[in-house]
Design an enzyme around this catalytic site. Sequence first.
Site, PDB file in Angstrom:
ATOM      1  N   LYS A   1       0.842  -1.202   0.000  1.00 41.53           N
ATOM      2  CA  LYS A   1       0.000   0.000   0.000  1.00 41.53           C
ATOM      3  C   LYS A   1       0.873   1.247   0.000  1.00 41.53           C
ATOM      4  CE  LYS A   1       0.935   1.551   4.306  1.00 41.53           C
ATOM      5  NZ  LYS A   1       1.567   2.868   4.582  1.00 41.53           N
TER       6      LYS A   1
ATOM      7  N   ASP B   1      -2.332  -1.704  10.645  1.00 39.83           N
ATOM      8  CA  ASP B   1      -2.566  -1.698   9.199  1.00 39.83           C
ATOM      9  C   ASP B   1      -3.187  -2.997   8.694  1.00 39.83           C
ATOM     10  OD1 ASP B   1      -1.654   0.868   8.730  1.00 39.83           O
ATOM     11  OD2 ASP B   1       0.373   0.251   8.160  1.00 39.83           O
TER      12      ASP B   1
END
Length: 287
Positions: free
Chosen positions: A11, A138
Amino acid sequence: MHTFEINAYAKINLGLDVTGRLPGGYHQVKMVMQSVDLYDTLTFCRTTQAEGITLTTDSPGLSVGSDNLISRAAAAMFQAFHIQEGVRIHLHKAIPIAAGMAGGSTDAAATFKGINALFGIHAPLSRLMELGVSIGADVPYCLSGGTALAEGIGEVLTPLAPLPDCTLLLAKPDISVSTKYVYEHLDAIPSYRHPDIDGMMASIQAGDLDGVLARMGNVLEAVTIPTWPVIASIKEEMRHLGADGCLMSGSGPTVFGVFGDRALAEAACRHLQQSGLAPWVCLTRPV
């Protein structure tokens, strides 16, 4: 099913703001997250209970012990769902380690999904996210992926419309950045510019890439750029090479540049590889 293979996508942060600090020491964040087409691959194989959880990897120097987030995620699944067998996991690593792209978290997320499928558990995504946040802030985002707003400590997620198509140039300098160091030193800075996350979300929903680029910002650069000036040098070089916008991802040190023109991005990639600013360079796109 005796084997299962899954990709674990990296990401980037199109916007990263820190809005406060909780009593336990965690920082409250407001971030726009984006999956990119760069991924590790995890292969799972069912074994006997006596073998337990075994992890191997082709990444030299990466721990394969119980401290690895993959091992921790597997152990959490085995405990939560009372799995009475064993599993052998192999990690093919493509995402750089400690790069600000959630490499460890996305591997943990893939482990939750992989074991869920391999053993036919059929746990819903919401249940995997509950387990995931205990491994890392995350991990819930990495379980869902795509384009999303992340709030709280990163675990409160709001899906957004897909980012308009573009080419991304990633570059990681030859330095290591501690996330703990960055957040601790951010607390010592009296003030810093906060990115317009709400405006960025509105631009994403409208399909306005220029509006997204105009609002990109990462408050953690207030710590990393003075400490590691090479991050600023890479950003400057990307702009010079035609990037429409560029930013450090997460706590760094990876920098990404956004290009509307693929050919221009390819030329910039070749130039950056020859510049010596970053030994690892990669072209990719949002997914």
